[in-house]
Design a protein around this motif. Structure first.
Motif, PDB file in Angstrom:
ATOM      1  N   ILE A  33       5.364   9.411  83.842  1.00  0.00           N
ATOM      2  CA  ILE A  33       5.490  10.542  84.771  1.00  0.00           C
ATOM      3  C   ILE A  33       6.969  10.874  84.939  1.00  0.00           C
ATOM      4  CG2 ILE A  33       3.340  10.090  86.039  1.00  0.00           C
ATOM      5  CD1 ILE A  33       5.039   8.661  88.184  1.00  0.00           C
ATOM      6  N   LEU A  34       7.232  12.080  85.414  1.00  0.00           N
ATOM      7  CA  LEU A  34       8.602  12.514  85.670  1.00  0.00           C
ATOM      8  C   LEU A  34       8.896  12.297  87.155  1.00  0.00           C
ATOM      9  CD1 LEU A  34      11.160  13.958  84.602  1.00  0.00           C
ATOM     10  CD2 LEU A  34      10.049  16.139  85.161  1.00  0.00           C
ATOM     11  N   VAL A  35       9.972  11.607  87.446  1.00  0.00           N
ATOM     12  CA  VAL A  35      10.298  11.323  88.846  1.00  0.00           C
ATOM     13  C   VAL A  35      11.736  11.710  89.174  1.00  0.00           C
ATOM     14  CG1 VAL A  35       8.632   9.416  89.091  1.00  0.00           C
ATOM     15  CG2 VAL A  35      10.960   8.918  88.316  1.00  0.00           C
ATOM     16  N   GLY A  36      11.966  11.946  90.452  1.00  0.00           N
ATOM     17  CA  GLY A  36      13.313  12.247  90.947  1.00  0.00           C
ATOM     18  C   GLY A  36      13.495  11.617  92.319  1.00  0.00           C
ATOM     19  N   GLY A  37      14.711  11.653  92.815  1.00  0.00           N
ATOM     20  CA  GLY A  37      14.993  11.107  94.141  1.00  0.00           C
ATOM     21  C   GLY A  37      14.469  12.021  95.239  1.00  0.00           C
ATOM     22  N   ARG A  38      14.668  11.623  96.492  1.00  0.00           N
ATOM     23  CA  ARG A  38      14.141  12.416  97.623  1.00  0.00           C
ATOM     24  C   ARG A  38      14.698  13.834  97.677  1.00  0.00           C
ATOM     25  NH1 ARG A  38      15.217   7.815 101.851  1.00  0.00           N
ATOM     26  NH2 ARG A  38      13.305   6.587 101.677  1.00  0.00           N
ATOM     27  N   THR A  39      15.916  14.042  97.164  1.00  0.00           N
ATOM     28  CA  THR A  39      16.489  15.393  97.227  1.00  0.00           C
ATOM     29  C   THR A  39      15.662  16.386  96.395  1.00  0.00           C
ATOM     30  OG1 THR A  39      17.968  14.778  95.415  1.00  0.00           O
ATOM     31  CG2 THR A  39      18.897  14.688  97.627  1.00  0.00           C
ATOM     32  N   PHE A  40      14.769  15.870  95.547  1.00  0.00           N
ATOM     33  CA  PHE A  40      13.936  16.754  94.720  1.00  0.00           C
ATOM     34  C   PHE A  40      12.573  17.043  95.362  1.00  0.00           C
ATOM     35  CE2 PHE A  40      16.935  15.003  91.641  1.00  0.00           C
ATOM     36  CZ  PHE A  40      17.332  16.147  90.961  1.00  0.00           C
ATOM     37  N   THR A  41      12.422  16.662  96.638  1.00  0.00           N
ATOM     38  CA  THR A  41      11.132  16.827  97.308  1.00  0.00           C
ATOM     39  C   THR A  41      10.605  18.262  97.216  1.00  0.00           C
ATOM     40  OG1 THR A  41      11.754  15.053  98.788  1.00  0.00           O
ATOM     41  CG2 THR A  41       9.854  16.350  99.435  1.00  0.00           C
ATOM     42  N   GLU A  78      22.653   7.459  80.410  1.00  0.00           N
ATOM     43  CA  GLU A  78      21.873   6.495  79.636  1.00  0.00           C
ATOM     44  C   GLU A  78      21.791   5.194  80.403  1.00  0.00           C
ATOM     45  OE1 GLU A  78      22.889   5.586  75.655  1.00  0.00           O
ATOM     46  OE2 GLU A  78      22.441   7.604  74.913  1.00  0.00           O
ATOM     47  N   ALA A  79      20.592   4.627  80.459  1.00  0.00           N
ATOM     48  CA  ALA A  79      20.415   3.336  81.148  1.00  0.00           C
ATOM     49  C   ALA A  79      19.906   2.320  80.136  1.00  0.00           C
ATOM     50  CB  ALA A  79      19.423   3.493  82.292  1.00  0.00           C
ATOM     51  N   ALA A  80      20.077   1.036  80.457  1.00  0.00           N
ATOM     52  CA  ALA A  80      19.660  -0.021  79.529  1.00  0.00           C
ATOM     53  C   ALA A  80      18.203  -0.379  79.724  1.00  0.00           C
ATOM     54  CB  ALA A  80      20.526  -1.256  79.723  1.00  0.00           C
ATOM     55  N   THR A  81      17.693  -0.225  80.947  1.00  0.00           N
ATOM     56  CA  THR A  81      16.317  -0.633  81.244  1.00  0.00           C
ATOM     57  C   THR A  81      15.651   0.395  82.149  1.00  0.00           C
ATOM     58  OG1 THR A  81      16.866  -1.798  83.287  1.00  0.00           O
ATOM     59  CG2 THR A  81      17.034  -3.084  81.245  1.00  0.00           C
ATOM     60  N   THR A  82      14.327   0.334  82.231  1.00  0.00           N
ATOM     61  CA  THR A  82      13.574   1.227  83.120  1.00  0.00           C
ATOM     62  C   THR A  82      13.913   0.923  84.577  1.00  0.00           C
ATOM     63  OG1 THR A  82      11.824   1.287  81.476  1.00  0.00           O
ATOM     64  CG2 THR A  82      11.254   2.049  83.680  1.00  0.00           C
ATOM     65  N   ASP A  83      14.092  -0.361  84.887  1.00  0.00           N
ATOM     66  CA  ASP A  83      14.494  -0.727  86.251  1.00  0.00           C
ATOM     67  C   ASP A  83      15.788  -0.029  86.648  1.00  0.00           C
ATOM     68  OD1 ASP A  83      12.451  -2.285  87.174  1.00  0.00           O
ATOM     69  OD2 ASP A  83      13.258  -4.163  86.366  1.00  0.00           O
ATOM     70  N   GLN A  84      16.741  -0.005  85.704  1.00  0.00           N
ATOM     71  CA  GLN A  84      18.009   0.684  85.977  1.00  0.00           C
ATOM     72  C   GLN A  84      17.768   2.173  86.201  1.00  0.00           C
ATOM     73  OE1 GLN A  84      21.016   0.103  83.006  1.00  0.00           O
ATOM     74  NE2 GLN A  84      21.235  -2.097  83.410  1.00  0.00           N
ATOM     75  N   MET A  85      16.891   2.755  85.382  1.00  0.00           N
ATOM     76  CA  MET A  85      16.589   4.185  85.540  1.00  0.00           C
ATOM     77  C   MET A  85      16.052   4.463  86.936  1.00  0.00           C
ATOM     78  SD  MET A  85      15.276   5.861  81.995  1.00  0.00           S
ATOM     79  CE  MET A  85      13.607   5.287  81.980  1.00  0.00           C
ATOM     80  N   LEU A  86      15.150   3.612  87.401  1.00  0.00           N
ATOM     81  CA  LEU A  86      14.565   3.818  88.729  1.00  0.00           C
ATOM     82  C   LEU A  86      15.625   3.697  89.823  1.00  0.00           C
ATOM     83  CD1 LEU A  86      11.175   1.987  88.171  1.00  0.00           C
ATOM     84  CD2 LEU A  86      11.422   4.373  88.890  1.00  0.00           C
ATOM     85  N   THR A  87      16.546   2.755  89.656  1.00  0.00           N
ATOM     86  CA  THR A  87      17.633   2.590  90.634  1.00  0.00           C
ATOM     87  C   THR A  87      18.497   3.855  90.660  1.00  0.00           C
ATOM     88  OG1 THR A  87      17.661   0.223  90.216  1.00  0.00           O
ATOM     89  CG2 THR A  87      19.607   1.136  91.291  1.00  0.00           C
ATOM     90  N   LEU A  88      18.804   4.394  89.474  1.00  0.00           N
ATOM     91  CA  LEU A  88      19.632   5.608  89.381  1.00  0.00           C
ATOM     92  C   LEU A  88      18.907   6.819  89.969  1.00  0.00           C
ATOM     93  CD1 LEU A  88      20.998   4.970  85.771  1.00  0.00           C
ATOM     94  CD2 LEU A  88      22.266   4.698  87.913  1.00  0.00           C
ATOM     95  N   VAL A  89      17.587   6.885  89.748  1.00  0.00           N
ATOM     96  CA  VAL A  89      16.784   7.971  90.320  1.00  0.00           C
ATOM     97  C   VAL A  89      16.832   7.888  91.849  1.00  0.00           C
ATOM     98  CG1 VAL A  89      14.411   8.820  90.635  1.00  0.00           C
ATOM     99  CG2 VAL A  89      15.255   8.309  88.335  1.00  0.00           C
ATOM    100  N   ARG A  90      16.657   6.670  92.355  1.00  0.00           N
ATOM    101  CA  ARG A  90      16.703   6.479  93.822  1.00  0.00           C
ATOM    102  C   ARG A  90      18.064   6.849  94.388  1.00  0.00           C
ATOM    103  NH1 ARG A  90      14.184   1.018  94.125  1.00  0.00           N
ATOM    104  NH2 ARG A  90      16.134   0.315  95.076  1.00  0.00           N
ATOM    105  N   SER A  91      19.104   6.664  93.574  1.00  0.00           N
ATOM    106  CA  SER A  91      20.467   6.994  94.016  1.00  0.00           C
ATOM    107  C   SER A  91      20.804   8.465  93.779  1.00  0.00           C
ATOM    108  CB  SER A  91      21.480   6.113  93.284  1.00  0.00           C
ATOM    109  OG  SER A  91      21.113   4.762  93.400  1.00  0.00           O
ATOM    110  N   GLU A  92      19.768   9.272  93.491  1.00  0.00           N
ATOM    111  CA  GLU A  92      19.910  10.730  93.348  1.00  0.00           C
ATOM    112  C   GLU A  92      20.793  11.141  92.162  1.00  0.00           C
ATOM    113  OE1 GLU A  92      17.936  12.345  95.027  1.00  0.00           O
ATOM    114  OE2 GLU A  92      17.563  11.207  96.860  1.00  0.00           O
TER     115      GLU A  92
END
Length: 304
Positions: A171-179, A225-239
Motif C-alpha cells: 500500500i502507499l502510505v504517508g505521514g499525518r500531514t498527508f491526511t 533511499e532507505a536500507a530497510t522497510t522499517d527505515q522507510m516507515l520511520t521516514l514516513v512517520r517523520s514526514e
C-alpha cells in the motif's frame, strides 16, 4: 599387508571381552552362543593370533586380546556416541538450521513460523541471515544456507525450486500531514509532485516498482533511499515522503494513526513470499522438518 575383517566381528569381540563370557555376550547381542564362538574362531583365524583363553568359567584375554580390546573399546564408545547423536538429531532434540531471509519475508511471514517451531523444538539452533532476494538465492546456490525465504519478484535457475508460501499486498502510505490527501485518489503520474521514499536500486522492490511505473507511463524518481522497510516507515512517520510498503508491516502504524494510507488509481500487483531451496541438497532432520512445516502451512493457505 592389509586385511579386511568384518566390523561385526570386532563388535562381537568387544562384548565377549567386556563380559568375559560367550553366553552373556550372545544374550546382549540377541544372538546364540555357538554362533558367537564360531565368529570368534574366525576372527582369530583372520588375525592369525589367539585372543581368548577359554575355560569353563568363561574367557580371559591373551596379551594380544588385551591390545585389541584397548583399541576396539574406544572405537565402540565412539560409535555408540555417534548413534546416540544421530538418533537425537532425528528426534529433533538438537541440531541447527540456517536460513537466508529478506526483511519483508522475515517480518510478515517467517518470524511467526520460527516462533512456533522454536517453541516446539527449543533445542534446535536457528541461524537467520538477512539478505536481499538475489543474495538469498545466491546463498542457497552456494550451499551456505539450508534454504531461503524471499519476496517476489525473484528469478531462480533450474537446479533451485521456488514455492510460493503466501501472497501479500503493498500500500502507499504517508505521514499525518498527508491526511487531507488520503481522501483523494492519486494516479502514479501525480506522485511525482510528492517526495517518494524507496529501497535501494539493487533491491527487488525497486525493480518491481520501476516496472509498475513504466507500465503506466509514469516515471519513478525516488527522493530518498532507505536500507530497510522499517527505515522507510520511520521516514514516513517523520514526514519525509510517501512510500510503498507491505500492508502487514504498515498495520500497526496505521492503527495507531501515526501514518495514513493513500488511495492509488492503479492497482499495485500482488507479491509473494516464497521458499527457495536446492532440490539436490540433502537437508538435516531439523531443516527438513521446518521446511515441511512451511510447505504444509502454505498448502493449508491455498485450501482456505
Amino acid at each position: 599387508m592389509s586385511m579386511y575383517v568384518d566390523w561385526e566381528y570386532y563388535k562381537i569381540f568387544y562384548y565377549v571381552a567386556k563380559y568375559q563370557n560367550f553366553t552373556k555376550a550372545a544374550r546382549v547381542l540377541g544372538n546364540n552362543q555357538p554362533n558367537i564362538t564360531h565368529m570368534m574362531n574366525k576372527l582369530e583365524d583372520q588375525l592369525h593370533c589367539v585372543l581368548f583363553i577359554r575355560s569353563n568359567r568363561g574367557v580371559t584375554l591373551t596379551p594380544e586380546g588385551e591390545t585389541l580390546y584397548a583399541r576396539i573399546a574406544s572405537a565402540a564408545v565412539q560409535i555408540q556416541d555417534a548413534e546416540e547423536e544421530l538418533s537425537a538429531s532425528a528426534t529433533l532434540s538438537h541440531g541447527a538450521i540456517s536460513i537466508s531471509a529478506t526483511e519483508t519475508a522475515l517480518n510478515i511471514y517467517l518470524a511467526e513460523h520460527l516462533r512456533e517451531f522454536h517453541a516446539r523444538y527449543p533445542g534446535i539452533r536457528l541461524r537467520i541471515s538477512n539478505h536481499s532476494t538475489p543474495q538469498a538465492i545466491q546463498a542457497v546456490k552456494n550451499g551456505e544456507v539450508d534454504f531461503a525465504v524471499v519476496t517476489t519478484p525473484a528469478e531462480v535457475d533450474n537446479e533451485l525450486k521456488m514455492v510460493p508460501l503466501m501472497p501479500f499486498n503493498e500500500i502507499l502510505v504517508g505521514g499525518r500531514t498527508f491526511t487531507a490527501l488520503a481522501s483523494q485518489t492519486l494516479s502514479l503520474s501525480e506522485l511525482t509532485a510528492y517526495p517518494v521514499i524507496m529501497l535501494g536500486s539493487e533491491s527487488m522492490s525497486r525493480t518491481f516498482y520501476r516496472q509498475f511505473f513504466l507500465q503506466h507511463n509514469a516515471e519513478l524518481k525516488p527522493d530518498i533511499e532507505a536500507a530497510t522497510t522499517d527505515q522507510m516507515l520511520t521516514l514516513v512517520r517523520s514526514e519525509l515522503g510517501l512510500a510503498f510498503v507491505p500492508e502487514p508491516m504498515a498495520r500497526g502504524n496505521l492503527a495507531r494513526g501515526r501514518i495514513v494510507q493513500l488511495q492509488l488509481r492503479e492497482n499495485i500487483p500482488s507479491r509473494s513470499v516464497c521458499l527457495v531451496y536446492d532440490r539436490h541438497r540433502p537437508l538435516n532432520t531439523a531443516a527438513r522438518e521446518f521446511q515441511q512445516q512451511l510447505l504444509s502451512s502454505a498448502r493449508k493457505g491455498d485450501a482456505q
